[in-house]
Scaffold this active site. Structure first.
Site, PDB file in Angstrom:
ATOM      1  N   GLU A 149      -7.547   8.257   6.394  1.00  0.00           N
ATOM      2  CA  GLU A 149      -7.794   8.866   7.701  1.00  0.00           C
ATOM      3  C   GLU A 149      -8.389  10.270   7.608  1.00  0.00           C
ATOM      4  O   GLU A 149      -7.763  11.266   7.996  1.00  0.00           O
ATOM      5  CB  GLU A 149      -6.515   8.884   8.540  1.00  0.00           C
ATOM      6  CG  GLU A 149      -5.989   7.485   8.837  1.00  0.00           C
ATOM      7  CD  GLU A 149      -4.762   7.477   9.748  1.00  0.00           C
ATOM      8  OE1 GLU A 149      -4.255   8.560  10.071  1.00  0.00           O
ATOM      9  OE2 GLU A 149      -4.324   6.384  10.124  1.00  0.00           O
ATOM     10  N   GLU A 185      -3.589  -0.191   8.091  1.00  0.00           N
ATOM     11  CA  GLU A 185      -2.416   0.255   8.849  1.00  0.00           C
ATOM     12  C   GLU A 185      -2.504  -0.319  10.255  1.00  0.00           C
ATOM     13  O   GLU A 185      -3.566  -0.334  10.873  1.00  0.00           O
ATOM     14  CB  GLU A 185      -2.341   1.791   8.982  1.00  0.00           C
ATOM     15  CG  GLU A 185      -1.843   2.518   7.771  1.00  0.00           C
ATOM     16  CD  GLU A 185      -1.711   4.023   8.038  1.00  0.00           C
ATOM     17  OE1 GLU A 185      -1.449   4.406   9.198  1.00  0.00           O
ATOM     18  OE2 GLU A 185      -1.877   4.803   7.079  1.00  0.00           O
ATOM     19  N   TYR A 197      -4.257   1.504  15.850  1.00  0.00           N
ATOM     20  CA  TYR A 197      -2.994   1.406  16.580  1.00  0.00           C
ATOM     21  C   TYR A 197      -3.162   1.111  18.063  1.00  0.00           C
ATOM     22  O   TYR A 197      -2.403   0.326  18.621  1.00  0.00           O
ATOM     23  CB  TYR A 197      -2.198   2.716  16.422  1.00  0.00           C
ATOM     24  CG  TYR A 197      -1.684   2.924  15.022  1.00  0.00           C
ATOM     25  CD1 TYR A 197      -0.439   2.448  14.643  1.00  0.00           C
ATOM     26  CD2 TYR A 197      -2.465   3.579  14.065  1.00  0.00           C
ATOM     27  CE1 TYR A 197       0.032   2.632  13.347  1.00  0.00           C
ATOM     28  CE2 TYR A 197      -2.005   3.752  12.778  1.00  0.00           C
ATOM     29  CZ  TYR A 197      -0.754   3.275  12.417  1.00  0.00           C
ATOM     30  OH  TYR A 197      -0.294   3.435  11.131  1.00  0.00           O
ATOM     31  N   ASN A 221      -7.533   1.651   9.717  1.00  0.00           N
ATOM     32  CA  ASN A 221      -6.243   1.869  10.372  1.00  0.00           C
ATOM     33  C   ASN A 221      -6.442   1.878  11.880  1.00  0.00           C
ATOM     34  O   ASN A 221      -7.311   2.593  12.398  1.00  0.00           O
ATOM     35  CB  ASN A 221      -5.648   3.221   9.970  1.00  0.00           C
ATOM     36  CG  ASN A 221      -5.278   3.286   8.508  1.00  0.00           C
ATOM     37  OD1 ASN A 221      -5.379   2.288   7.794  1.00  0.00           O
ATOM     38  ND2 ASN A 221      -4.864   4.461   8.054  1.00  0.00           N
ATOM     39  N   ARG A 263       0.842  -1.189   0.000  1.00  0.00           N
ATOM     40  CA  ARG A 263       0.000   0.000   0.000  1.00  0.00           C
ATOM     41  C   ARG A 263       0.882   1.247   0.000  1.00  0.00           C
ATOM     42  O   ARG A 263       1.742   1.393   0.861  1.00  0.00           O
ATOM     43  CB  ARG A 263      -0.907   0.000   1.239  1.00  0.00           C
ATOM     44  CG  ARG A 263      -1.769   1.242   1.295  1.00  0.00           C
ATOM     45  CD  ARG A 263      -2.592   1.351   2.578  1.00  0.00           C
ATOM     46  NE  ARG A 263      -3.147   2.701   2.638  1.00  0.00           N
ATOM     47  CZ  ARG A 263      -3.245   3.437   3.720  1.00  0.00           C
ATOM     48  NH1 ARG A 263      -2.865   2.953   4.884  1.00  0.00           N
ATOM     49  NH2 ARG A 263      -3.741   4.644   3.659  1.00  0.00           N
ATOM     50  N   HIS A 278      -3.299  10.999   0.780  1.00  0.00           N
ATOM     51  CA  HIS A 278      -2.756  10.746   2.104  1.00  0.00           C
ATOM     52  C   HIS A 278      -2.194  12.054   2.650  1.00  0.00           C
ATOM     53  O   HIS A 278      -0.995  12.196   2.870  1.00  0.00           O
ATOM     54  CB  HIS A 278      -1.687   9.658   2.048  1.00  0.00           C
ATOM     55  CG  HIS A 278      -1.401   9.020   3.380  1.00  0.00           C
ATOM     56  ND1 HIS A 278      -1.458   7.654   3.586  1.00  0.00           N
ATOM     57  CD2 HIS A 278      -1.087   9.546   4.576  1.00  0.00           C
ATOM     58  CE1 HIS A 278      -1.169   7.381   4.851  1.00  0.00           C
ATOM     59  NE2 HIS A 278      -0.927   8.523   5.471  1.00  0.00           N
TER      60      HIS A 278
END
Length: 1820
Positions: free
Chosen positions: A1442, A1651, A1586, A1584, A1352, A1397
């Site tokens: 995002e 991500e 985290y 995404n 990606r 992005h």
């Protein structure tokens, strides 16, 4: 039926001698007849015989010429009977033909006579049928029975048949019977008769009684038993002769045959006031059940949690029908507080807990097809928690909270609800019945019928007492019966439980007991309340006759406005209802005085029942106008139930509800009125059991806690625990009534009972090891620093799962002065702390003192209550020396002080808690300080004598002794700094003198125990030493190690070294003080010395090592000042805080959990691996932190985990842990400004209420688990991902490409942002970045090394369209992406392209950027261009990455490009709005123009953290966590996947906007067309993720900001592993949970994780263990989501391929799998160790099970392409070398430098020495 009659001439005329001549209406009916009928009705008679006189009615025999006067007479007679509540039993004829008719027509052999009789019968039935339901054709066939002509009988029987056909389909035969008291075959004779009669129901029309002498009248009770037998179908019995016989007997005999109610009145009627109120001091039966209760809608809250359906009470509250418009939405929040509620129950000591299930929580619609898994799981958790705590669950299936969906169809008035309830009950039995053994089908169903459907005061608010109320009862009874049969048929054999019903009833006392009408009215009151339900269930399956008679009477009286319509049960229904209860559940609260009245045609009990109820003004009132305290009513009601309902159906009585409300007021906790109420009612229950033989087996106090009291809202409080409804945590605080009830439970009544003997935990005796040598300088224990200090932060932080030993001693601590109060009570003498705090200017905040403290001296039961709730194994407390010996010496012995500690110790042992006793905890008697205190050597013997007394007095029960607590604190703070009493400021000598005597005093006390008590008592003795851990500032500097060792020896070794080693002070300490003393000009050391004899006496005087620990400090060497002389200056160190750890409420006392493990290891190494008890460990929070003490939870969690590591990983002999402290208390010089307690104490309230904090429940869980068992989240799952799983890694153009101005690329907003000062860390920028613009081959090579099948990356908009528009297309830019895509495909790697992005063309930003809606079109044009150029080869697209960060971080917070932060309340929403539309347009463009040909997939990538509540017990935190999610992922996902913004966002932003005076919402609105166009614009869910946060609510007031709208703050759990980014904590579980959220919230879309990764900071280390750990754990959570949860996840992308520019943090944070050496112009990529881990997971397509042996995928295989040779090269001294070669060169160079330096030094020294020699000897 109980039958009397008929009227005789004697009844009519007192002068008549014709006793047995039946009244035949030949004369008028006498006026006194009504009184006679009324009398019979009070005796329980239900029917009255009325024989008709054939000859009088039809003198001619013909029906057309009746005697009208006689007809009217009989009509009047029948009417009178009905008016008085008696049913006529009309008899057409006896058997003898009247003479006047016989002479004309003959006898029964004559057909003519038979015809005439049939005409007569039809006449009579027509005339009197409306007034009578029960008929007998012939009452006496003796004349016919005894004739030999059988035809007569045949004629009569045929005649009877015709009459029967004419009128009655099911008319019973009549039977005459004799009852002989001596007969034993009565029941057998009746059964034979029934069988021979074809099993028809039997009416005993006439029964004579004979051969019954006075003493045998008890057998008439047996008669009734036979008549009521279940196996006989007896519908009625003549009681006329029985009553006449009884009237002739003595009063004592007649009293045996009063009806149940009259019997109770008679039994208690003569009771004097003194006798009534006499208190019974006895115990309940040993197996008695003590319970408390709650009801679901009153306490649970969580009204929308887990899919719960709306209930009638939800609707009722939301419509504003409850007090003050209050609702039960949150209520007591019990839905989230299972652990907390069970904690309260443990504290109370109940063995039973009654709660109700919310029908709508398990079946939201009321039907099984709507079953809620979460709802059922809540009750599973509650039941399991109860069972684990030894508490029996009693479950009520229905307590008033009907699902609204069922009410919408008529609720309880609809017969279909019977089947719905049966289905619901069946589910509950099957789901919970393996653990629940007691069930109430309904609780207080009368209230449902009366208040819910009659008066409408309760939900559902129906006002229909004429029909609905009775229909509701009818359906409830049938529902109950069906549920009982379901259990009986399907579950009883396997589960062995009981099913019953809990009926509510007042006691009814006649206003005038001497007035028969009031007596009858009072009984009607009971029948209308209790009998309405009890009679069908416990007697005969039908309503009581009194109820039916009254309703029928009113029907006749009020033909135009009937006040009551009661349904009827069929015979089958009666049979099914009768006997359907395994116990009699009783809810009883109050009594009423009842008098007779004329109810008229008014609906409702009083109107229909002809009674009036009131209260005695002398009865104590409560907060409810319904409940008055009348305890004696309970005993009478219990006796009535026993007599009325349980004679035949003998089941136990459970009191399922009893309590009273108080008003909410300031003094709510001191509920003395409730205590008196409970005392009275419980004692009356005891009397009923003990004196009356009533089989009561349970007493339930309502309720456990305050709740939502229906229509009264929160204005009435029934709870034993106060719930603070103004606090979102809904804390529960015990009221005084809770302590009272706990005492009753403990005593099992009202007498003290002997407790089971418990000696406490078995404490292992000390291992008598040989004496240890003195410590070296530095000590050999320095190995602890050598082992642990070099640890990486990752290793240090790693959480450990495991268990402590089974005999581990869990406990809590306190100390006398801090909690007891009672400073001058009962002869206590003053201590030094009393003296200190009484003087003004003590320096303690607020001039606080321990005068009252927690008032534990007077609140022992309350302290035990807390300990019982925590379920600790041990409790450490101290003895107040001056409470036992007021002047410190034995001659002043204060017995009351001794008594207090005896009660405390006995109370602990009674609850199986081991007392751990500190003999001295800082509070020296002032009288002893007056003679010098611990500086006086006499204190050694004085202390020993005190200890001797304590050992002798308490040692038979106390097995764990600590002579002193923290003597170092006494010596230094008390005698050195003077900060604490006795406030002596002599830092140089007094601390050493005091410590010297303290050590010797301890040793002597130890030897006293050892010599006098150990053999007989078997206890252990030690001393509790304070020990903070110290870390050297630099582990690589030897003198820093020495300094750290010296600090430990001065602090811990000062006392521990003499006691645990050689009887003397540490060598480091002795040498240090000696040198300092010499330098100060002293002839000897300020540190006293021990004689050899003293050393031998001191060493080994501890059976275990008791350590108190709070914090860790960093130390370094310094030369301390010589003046003033000071113990502290003697250390020669400086201290600083460990800056990486959280602060606490006490200055310089940070929470450094890892220090505890190191300390325990140091003690192990230093003192020969002793048994260690952590006797004090806790953290201070500020006083304003009350019960929601998350900081203490984290402190406990981290410190105890470090202790577990020491035990399990390091072999430390850890035996116990005591949390500090049990409750908030007087914290010495901090007063009450901080608190250490697991319980909050309100020091502003004289009751000193104690409320469990969040930490108390956490600590209980740790103790229950005996550590930290591995969770399901942490367990690895072995398995594979599906074939074709997408394995990828990712980058973004601006972060890696560089070439910022190359080949015509335009400027982006990040180019400008990064070139703006102070925007990016260390002024880093992406001008070169990783130079990927020039390194396609290198990038593809490392991708092949990773084994990914996808890559990606994003396209730089300005590289292909420099100004953002299609006006100019930069072909050089396109060429780069063409080459990259082709190279990827050649390597068999699929490109996954992100169009945007974050790097918007600056030219577009100059005209407004994403705020300008034209950017939507520009983005569509850009997407069109990319699709057309690359779409033939690219099959996976992301439109925008995002959007949350673009909108909020870039346009709200302003810390990312374009850096706008001045309109945070509007601009982010506008930008987000346009981003969504831009995405939708790009998707439609592809869908319409390219999909058919290119067959790709397009979506958007949305990022989000997972959010959990900071406090999982708190609904406010749960709601905050939900808002975080909805304002994060939901902001963009909801419009795209569900259509439009979420209701949460729209509602909150609109309401806050309007509240701020704006005219509309700050959140833009989509048009209907836009919603339709946006919804569904996805081919997968790009995600995404985290990390996870813990959310809690924050009120920002009217701040118009995204954060204000979200209304939530976020923290993290301290046990979560750190990363290189402050915002990113390693929380693998969150990924699985948010994947499940996406599945549930957005319709189970296909998910590609686009991500996921972790960062590092600081020195370069290619051994990135933390990243390998991260990927293994996170990817395993993805596997769990796929395999266990059926989440449709199709791909995983690691962020990131290589270290790159991490936006505003520059290159400081590194996420890469490959290190990029930016110091080399070639920026080579070097693989980190995580590459191997990730590539292996990819190669295995998951996680092969190691139990299956080595898997082929784990074998290293050939890599696709090796990385370029120069990737790992570095410049060294102008040479280009590999990293390994450079390292070798550096080491060699460094070695040569050392050799050269050494040589130079040696040469210099040699030159100097030569010069000196030459000077001494010139001739040389």
């Amino acid at each position: 039926m109980l039958v009397a009659g008929p009227l005789t001439e004697k009844d009519v005329r007192a002068s008549s001698s014709e006793e047995n001549v039946v009244f035949d209406c030949s004369r008028p009916l006498p006026a006194a007849s009504k009184l006679y009928f009324k009398y019979l009705q009070t005796k329980g008679v239900t029917h009255f015989k009325v024989p008709l006189a054939w000859g009088k009615l039809l003198p001619t025999g013909f029906a057309n010429t009746p005697h009208q006067a006689v007809v009217r007479c009989y009509q009047t007679l029948l009417e009178q009977l009905l008016e008085e509540g008696l049913q006529p039993l009309v008899v057409l004829h006896g058997s003898t033909v009247p003479d006047s008719l016989r002479s004309r027509y003959g006898g029964w052999e004559s057909q003519r006579l038979l015809q005439m009789f049939q005409q007569y019968a039809e006449f009579a039935l027509k005339e009197f049928g409306p007034l009578a339901d029960s008929w007998v054709t012939f009452s006496d066939l003796d004349e016919i029975w005894h004739t030999e002509d059988g035809s007569l009988l045949e004629n009569v029987l045929q005649l009877n048949k015709k009459i029967h056909q004419f009128y009655h389909q099911n008319f019973p035969d009549r039977v005459n019977f004799d009852y002989n008291c001596a007969s034993e075959n009565f029941e057998h004779e009746l059964r034979s008769l029934q069988i021979s009669g074809g099993n028809f129901p039997i009416l005993l029309y006439k029964m004579t009684v004979h051969d019954c002498i006075l003493s045998e009248h008890q057998f008439l009770g047996d008669l009734l038993q036979v008549l009521w037998s279940n196996s006989l179908n007896i519908i009625g019995c003549d009681m006329n002769e029985v009553l006449n016989k009884l009237d002739m007997q003595d009063v004592s005999v007649r009293s045996q045959f009063r009806n149940s109610y009259e019997s109770i009145l008679h039994e208690f009627g003569d009771q004097s006031t003194e006798g009534r109120d006499l208190f019974l001091t006895k115990a309940f039966p040993v197996d008695f059940q003590w319970a408390t209760s709650t009801e679901s809608f009153k306490v649970e809250g969580g009204w929308l949690e887990g899919g719960k359906g709306e209930t009638i009470w939800d609707r009722f509250g939301h419509e504003g029908q409850a007090f003050n418009n209050q609702t039960a939405d949150l209520s007591s929040d019990s839905y989230n507080k299972v652990d907390i509620d069970v904690h309260l129950l443990r504290s109370l000591g109940v063995n039973t807990y009654q709660f109700s299930i919310s029908w709508a929580r398990v079946f939201p619609s009321g039907h099984r097809d709507s079953q809620s898994h979460e709802g059922a799981l809540y009750y599973d958790n509650l039941i399991n928690a109860l069972v684990k705590s030894g508490i029996q669950p009693v479950v009520t299936l229905y307590h008033w909270d009907l699902p609204q969906a069922l009410q919408d169809n008529g609720g309880w008035t609809n017969p279909s609800i019977v089947e719905a309830f049966k289905e619901y009950a069946d589910f509950c039995f099957s789901r919970f019945g393996d653990r629940v053994k007691n069930w109430n089908t309904f609780s207080s169903p009368w209230v449902v019928s009366h208040a819910g459907y009659g008066t409408g005061e309760h939900a559902p608010g129906v006002k229909d007492y004429v029909t609905a109320s009775y229909q509701v009862t009818h359906n409830i009874l049938k529902s109950h019966a069906e549920a009982w049969h379901v259990y009986n048929d399907n579950y009883r054999k396997t589960q062995g439980g009981k099913v019953g019903i809990a009926l509510n009833s007042d006691w009814a006392q006649p206003t005038n007991p001497g007035n028969s009408e009031d007596v009858a009215a009072a009984e009607r009151y009971l029948q209308f309340m209790l009998g309405w339900f009890a009679h069908p269930i416990f007697i005969d399956g039908d309503y009581p006759a009194v109820l039916k008679t009254q309703i029928e009477k009113k029907r006749n009286e009020c033909p135009g406005s009937v006040p009551a319509v009661i349904p009827t049960f069929t015979a089958e229904e009666k049979a099914r209802i009768k006997g359907t209860s395994d116990f009699f559940g009783l809810n009883h609260y109050t009594s009423r005085l009842v008098s007779s009245s004329v109810g008229g045609c008014n609906p409702g009990p009083e109107g229909v029942g002809d009674f009036q109820a009131k209260v005695d003004p002398s009865w104590p009132a409560t907060a409810s106008d319904w409940i008055y305290s009348v305890p004696e009513g309970l005993r009478r009601l219990l006796n009535y139930i026993k007599t009325e309902y349980l004679t035949a159906h003998n089941v136990p009585i459970y009191i399922t509800g009893n309590g009273m409300p108080t008003e909410y007021s300031v003094d709510t906790l001191n509920d003395s009125s409730r205590i008196e109420y409970m005392r009275g009612y419980i004692n009356e229950a005891l009397k009923a059991i003990d004196q009356d033989g009533v089989n009561v087996q349970r007493f339930t106090v309502q309720s456990l806690m305050d709740g939502f009291e229906g229509n009264q809202g929160y204005s009435e409080r029934f709870g034993l625990h106060l719930v603070n409804f103004e606090d979102g945590y809904r804390p529960r605080t015990p009221k005084q009534s809770a302590y009272f009830f706990a005492q009753i439970i403990e005593q099992n009544g009202f007498v003290s009972r002997t407790q089971d003997h418990f000696e406490g935990l078995k404490i292992s005796q000390a291992r008598r090891s040989s004496p240890l040598p003195p410590s070296e300088v530095p000590s050999a224990s320095k190995v602890v620093w050598e082992k642990f200090t070099p640890q990486k932060k990752f290793d240090r932080q790693m959480y450990h799962y495991g268990h402590f030993p089974q005999d581990f001693s869990w406990g809590v601590s306190s100390s006398a002065y801090q909690i007891e109060g009672g400073w001058n009570e009962d002869g206590k003498g003053p201590s030094v702390w009393d003296t200190f705090t009484q003087k003004p200017g003590s320096g303690i905040p607020g001039n606080a003192s321990g005068n009252y403290a927690c008032d534990s001296y007077n609140r022992l039961d309350e302290d035990l209550y807390m300990l019982r709730g925590l379920n600790v194994k041990s409790y450490k407390f101290s003895l107040s020396w001056s409470r036992i010996f007021p002047n410190g010496r034995r001659e002043s012995l204060n017995q009351k002080g001794v008594d207090y500690y005896n009660r405390l110790i006995d109370g602990l042992l009674a609850h199986k808690i081991t007392p751990m006793v500190t003999i001295y905890h800082w509070d020296l008697p002032q009288a002893l300080q007056d003679i010098g205190g611990w500086q006086n050597v006499d204190m050694i013997d004085i202390f020993n004598d005190y200890c001797d007394f304590c050992f002798a007095t308490f040692g038979n029960r106390v097995k764990f002794w600590m002579t002193m607590n923290d003597p170092q604190g006494v010596a230094w703070l008390g005698y050195g700094t003077g900060k604490i009493p006795p406030n002596i400021k002599d830092p140089g000598t007094a601390p050493y003198e005091a410590a010297h005597n303290l050590i010797k005093a301890h040793a002597k006390a130890y030897h006293t125990y050892d010599d006098k008590y150990r053999v007989s008592q078997g206890g252990v003795v030690s001393i509790a030493l304070n020990a903070e851990w110290v870390e050297p500032k630099d582990i690589n500097v030897p003198r820093e190690i020495v300094a750290a060792d010296r600090a430990m020896q001065f602090q811990v070794g000062w006392f521990a070294h003499p006691i645990f080693k050689n009887g003397d002070y540490p060598e480091a300490m002795k040498a240090q003080v000696l040198v300092k003393s010499e330098l100060q000009g002293r002839s000897q050391s300020r540190l006293p010395s021990f004689t050899e004899e003293e050393k031998n006496f001191i060493k080994g005087t501890a059976d275990m090592f008791c350590v108190n620990h709070r914090t860790t400090r960093i130390v370094s060497h310094v030369t301390g000042p010589l003046s003033p002389h000071s113990y502290q200056n003697d250390w020669d160190i400086t201290e600083e805080e460990e800056g990486g750890s959280p602060t606490t409420a006490i200055k310089n006392q940070r929470a450094v959990s890892w220090g505890l493990r190191r300390l325990l290891n140091w003690i192990k190494e230093e003192y020969g691996a002793p048994d260690i008890y952590i006797t004090d460990n806790g953290v201070a929070t500020r006083a304003k932190t009350t019960w929601d003490d998350i900081e203490r939870v984290y402190y406990c969690k981290t410190y105890i985990n470090e202790a577990l590591k020491a035990y399990e990983l390091d072999g430390v002999r850890l035996k116990g842990y005591l949390a500090t402290s049990l409750m908030d208390s007087f914290e010495w010089i901090n007063g009450y400004t901080v608190g250490f307690g697991l319980y909050h104490v309100d020091f502003t309230d004289p009751n000193r209420p104690r409320t469990p904090k969040f930490s108390a429940h956490f600590y209980f869980q740790v103790m229950k688990d005996n550590g930290f068992p591995i969770t399901d989240d942490e367990r690895m799952l072995y398995g594979e991902f599906p074939q074709g799983f997408l394995w990828s890694t990712a980058t973004a153009a601006y972060q890696i490409e560089g070439g910022w101005r190359a080949d015509g690329k335009g400027l982006s907003i990040w180019d400008k942002f990064a070139h703006t000062p102070l925007k990016v860390f260390e002024d880093d920028n992406g001008d070169i970045a990783c130079d990927s613009y020039n390194k396609i081959d290198e990038d593809v090579a490392i991708l092949k090394q990773l084994r990914v099948n996808h890559y990606r990356f994003s396209i730089s908009w300005t590289r292909v369209l420099p100004d953002g528009t299609t006006n100019y297309i930069n072909e050089a830019g396109f060429s780069y992406y063409d080459r990259l895509v082709n190279a990827l495909l050649a390597a068999n790697i699929q490109p996954h392209i992100t169009l945007y992005h974050w790097d918007l063309p600056q030219a577009l930003q100059n005209v407004g950027g994403w705020e300008n809606e034209t950017t939507v079109e520009r983005f569509k044009d850009y997407a069109d261009l990319i699709f057309s150029h690359l779409g033939d080869r690219v099959k996976l697209w992301i439109t925008i990455n995002e959007p949350y960060n673009v909108a909020m971080v870039g346009h709200g917070y302003g810390v990312a490009a374009p850096g706008i932060s001045f309109r945070p309340g509007t601009l982010p929403y506008i930008v987000g709005h346009n981003l969504i539309k831009a995405h939708a347009e790009a998707w439609h463009l592809y869908n319409d123009k390219y999909r058919a040909k290119q067959k790709g997939r397009v979506s958007i990538t949305i990022n989000s953290d997972w959010s959990e509540p900071r406090n999982p017990y708190k609904q406010e935190d749960i709601d905050a966590a939900r808002r975080v999610i909805q304002f994060y992922i939901g902001w963009f996902a909801h419009p795209i996947f569900n259509g439009d913004y979420s209701e949460t966002m729209k509602t909150i932003i609109r309401e806050r906007s309007l509240a701020a005076g704006l005219s509309k919402s700050r959140l833009p609105e989509f048009t209907a067309e836009e919603i339709k166009r946006i919804k569904g614009t996805y081919d997968y869910f790009g995600f995404n993720h985290y990390t996870t946060v813990l959310a809690y609510p924050i009120d920002y007031g009217n701040l118009q900001h995204y954060d204000g709208d979200r209304g939530a703050g976020a923290v993290v759990d301290r046990t979560w592993l750190d990363s290189g980014s402050g915002w990113l904590k390693v929380t693998p579980f969150g990924l699985r949970r948010i994947l499940n959220f996406i599945k549930k919230e957005y319709g189970n879309p296909t998910i590609i994780i686009t991500e996921n990764g972790v960062s590092e900071r600081g020195p370069i280390d290619l051994k990135d263990y933390h990243r390998s750990y991260f990927y293994e754990k996170y990817i395993n959570q993805v596997l769990k989501a796929h395999l266990l949860d059926n989440v449709d996840v199709r791909g995983y992308t690691a962020w990131s391929l290589m270290d790159n520019l991490e936006w505003a943090t520059g290159f400081a944070e590194r996420f890469g799998l490959f290190y990029v050496n930016r110091s080399d112009p070639n920026v080579p990529r070097v693989a980190k160790e995580s590459v191997s881990l990730y590539s292996t997971i990819i190669n295995c397509n998951g996680f092969p099970d190691p139990a299956s042996g080595p898997h082929d995928c784990l074998k290293p295989g050939p890599e696709g392409t090796s990385a370029p040779v120069n990737v790992s090269s570095v410049n060294f001294l102008g040479l280009k070398l590999s990293a390994e070669e450079a390292e070798t060169g550096l080491n060699a160079t460094f070695a040569l430098l050392i050799v050269a330096s050494t040589g130079a030094i040696c040469l210099s020294i040699g030159c100097i020495l030569t010069t000196r020699r030459l000077k001494k000897n010139p001739r040389s």
